[in-house]
Design a protein around this motif. Sequence first.
Motif, PDB file in Angstrom:
ATOM      1  N   UNK A 189     -18.813 -43.321  45.848  1.00 33.72           N
ATOM      2  CA  UNK A 189     -19.148 -44.115  44.667  1.00 33.72           C
ATOM      3  C   UNK A 189     -18.834 -43.375  43.377  1.00 33.72           C
ATOM      4  N   UNK A 190     -18.874 -44.121  42.285  1.00 31.71           N
ATOM      5  CA  UNK A 190     -18.562 -43.568  40.969  1.00 31.71           C
ATOM      6  C   UNK A 190     -19.435 -44.248  39.917  1.00 31.71           C
ATOM      7  N   UNK A 237     -10.541 -35.361  45.112  1.00 31.19           N
ATOM      8  CA  UNK A 237     -11.833 -34.920  45.650  1.00 31.19           C
ATOM      9  C   UNK A 237     -12.958 -35.553  44.840  1.00 31.19           C
ATOM     10  N   UNK A 238     -13.988 -36.008  45.500  1.00 27.05           N
ATOM     11  CA  UNK A 238     -15.130 -36.598  44.828  1.00 27.05           C
ATOM     12  C   UNK A 238     -15.812 -35.537  43.967  1.00 27.05           C
ATOM     13  N   UNK A 239     -16.248 -35.939  42.769  1.00 29.50           N
ATOM     14  CA  UNK A 239     -16.839 -34.984  41.828  1.00 29.50           C
ATOM     15  C   UNK A 239     -18.030 -34.228  42.417  1.00 29.50           C
ATOM     16  N   UNK A 240     -18.748 -34.859  43.352  1.00 25.42           N
ATOM     17  CA  UNK A 240     -19.960 -34.248  43.904  1.00 25.42           C
ATOM     18  C   UNK A 240     -19.667 -33.147  44.911  1.00 25.42           C
ATOM     19  N   UNK A 300     -24.237 -47.345  41.030  1.00 21.69           N
ATOM     20  CA  UNK A 300     -24.941 -46.238  41.680  1.00 21.69           C
ATOM     21  C   UNK A 300     -25.660 -46.744  42.920  1.00 21.69           C
ATOM     22  N   UNK A 301     -25.163 -46.340  44.093  1.00 25.73           N
ATOM     23  CA  UNK A 301     -25.759 -46.744  45.376  1.00 25.73           C
ATOM     24  C   UNK A 301     -25.906 -45.500  46.242  1.00 25.73           C
ATOM     25  N   UNK A 302     -26.866 -44.637  45.901  1.00 19.67           N
ATOM     26  CA  UNK A 302     -26.987 -43.350  46.604  1.00 19.67           C
ATOM     27  C   UNK A 302     -27.626 -43.465  47.968  1.00 19.67           C
ATOM     28  N   UNK A 303     -27.495 -42.387  48.746  1.00 19.82           N
ATOM     29  CA  UNK A 303     -28.255 -42.269  49.985  1.00 19.82           C
ATOM     30  C   UNK A 303     -29.724 -42.077  49.632  1.00 19.82           C
ATOM     31  N   UNK A 360     -15.849 -34.507  34.579  1.00 18.89           N
ATOM     32  CA  UNK A 360     -15.198 -35.367  33.594  1.00 18.89           C
ATOM     33  C   UNK A 360     -16.160 -36.495  33.223  1.00 18.89           C
ATOM     34  N   UNK A 361     -16.407 -36.673  31.926  1.00 17.23           N
ATOM     35  CA  UNK A 361     -17.331 -37.708  31.463  1.00 17.23           C
ATOM     36  C   UNK A 361     -16.617 -38.891  30.828  1.00 17.23           C
ATOM     37  N   UNK A 362     -15.304 -38.907  30.887  1.00 17.87           N
ATOM     38  CA  UNK A 362     -14.562 -40.008  30.259  1.00 17.87           C
ATOM     39  C   UNK A 362     -14.816 -41.315  31.000  1.00 17.87           C
ATOM     40  N   UNK A 363     -14.687 -42.416  30.289  1.00 12.80           N
ATOM     41  CA  UNK A 363     -14.841 -43.727  30.909  1.00 12.80           C
ATOM     42  C   UNK A 363     -16.230 -44.016  31.425  1.00 12.80           C
ATOM     43  N   UNK A 364     -17.242 -43.317  30.886  1.00 15.96           N
ATOM     44  CA  UNK A 364     -18.622 -43.555  31.309  1.00 15.96           C
ATOM     45  C   UNK A 364     -19.048 -42.792  32.544  1.00 15.96           C
ATOM     46  N   UNK A 365     -18.165 -41.942  33.093  1.00 16.90           N
ATOM     47  CA  UNK A 365     -18.513 -41.203  34.305  1.00 16.90           C
ATOM     48  C   UNK A 365     -19.693 -40.265  34.055  1.00 16.90           C
ATOM     49  N   UNK A 366     -20.533 -40.104  35.067  1.00 18.93           N
ATOM     50  CA  UNK A 366     -21.680 -39.194  35.000  1.00 18.93           C
ATOM     51  C   UNK A 366     -21.838 -38.497  36.352  1.00 18.93           C
ATOM     52  N   UNK A 367     -22.299 -37.240  36.336  1.00 14.92           N
ATOM     53  CA  UNK A 367     -22.428 -36.478  37.584  1.00 14.92           C
ATOM     54  C   UNK A 367     -23.736 -36.754  38.324  1.00 14.92           C
ATOM     55  N   UNK A 368     -23.998 -38.025  38.594  1.00 15.61           N
ATOM     56  CA  UNK A 368     -25.157 -38.369  39.412  1.00 15.61           C
ATOM     57  C   UNK A 368     -24.839 -38.118  40.877  1.00 15.61           C
ATOM     58  N   UNK A 369     -25.688 -37.378  41.551  1.00 18.80           N
ATOM     59  CA  UNK A 369     -25.461 -37.125  42.973  1.00 18.80           C
ATOM     60  C   UNK A 369     -25.647 -38.415  43.774  1.00 18.80           C
ATOM     61  N   UNK A 370     -24.802 -38.588  44.763  1.00 24.31           N
ATOM     62  CA  UNK A 370     -24.886 -39.786  45.598  1.00 24.31           C
ATOM     63  C   UNK A 370     -25.379 -39.474  47.009  1.00 24.31           C
TER      64      UNK A 370
END
Length: 310
Positions: A272-273, A1-4, A298-301, A40-50
């Motif tokens: 996206x991630x 499931x996507x983090x968002x 990061x390519x959000x709506x 999860x913030x490992x590997x540079x992940x961030x909870x930016x909404x897309x």
Amino acid sequence: MHYEQQYLDLMRRIWTSGDERTDRTGIGTRSVFGAELRFDLSGGQVPLLTTKRVYWKTATREFLWFLTGETNIRPLCAQGVEIWTDWPLDRYRRETGEDISRADFSARIVADAAFAGQWGDLGPVYGKQWTDWPVYDSAGSDGAGALFRKRERGVNQVAELVRSLRTNPGSRRHIVEGWNVAELDAMALPPCHKTYQFHVADGRLSGLVYQRSCDVALGLPFNLWGGALFIRMLAQQCDLEPGELVWMGGDVHLYLNHAELVEQQLARLPEGSPRLEIGRRPESIFDYRIEDFAVTGYAPAAHIAAPVAV
């Protein structure tokens, strides 16, 4: 499931089954009490909404401003950051009767130091509590009772946090607190993301943010970014790997005048991630600059505008 998806599920739950309540702003909300999100913030992940664009550079500039201990909006306005302008602007309009536009008010704050000093200060908000929590020492007695003298500098909670993470990582006291009961009435807005706690395990730093009041549509996207950013900066400064962001909310709500935003966003699918890269390791956590941060993937709506409740 996507983090968002967990964010969208929370938004849907509030909008479809939340309690409709009156609130301080007079606008009204639908709200639930108690919610949790984990990222999860490992590997540079961030909870930016897309599912809508989040202006992460604006949020980062605000966070770096907190770390300066500054409480006047002038440095923010000078960078084009208007997150906090509505509160001083509302006070100025009420007290002077002048129906000045936000753009003109902000420009005057930047151009006129005296005007900024009179109208731009927010009181002892986040940065003041984080870096200069007031401390009082006994100054004897005047016969009628004890006297106390305020120290010139208070407790720098962030500096103490870095020290404790480095020297005693197993502590359960890695906390930064913004809810200073004695100074709440002097703040333009009491802290919403009030408590941060950090946890080290297996060389990984995780952080928990407790938010007493949360505007899910406009505030939470910034708060999630801020929490993740704080963890990443601390992890770099303390030679740890980023672990997990845990967000917990008390009164978690959507404003009734955000219906169009909610419906648009819930109709979109996350994808996206994005990754956060920190380009250098400054000497201290107080020395980061906006140029040190870059987001890739990061390519959000499109952005969805909605009014801020003051």
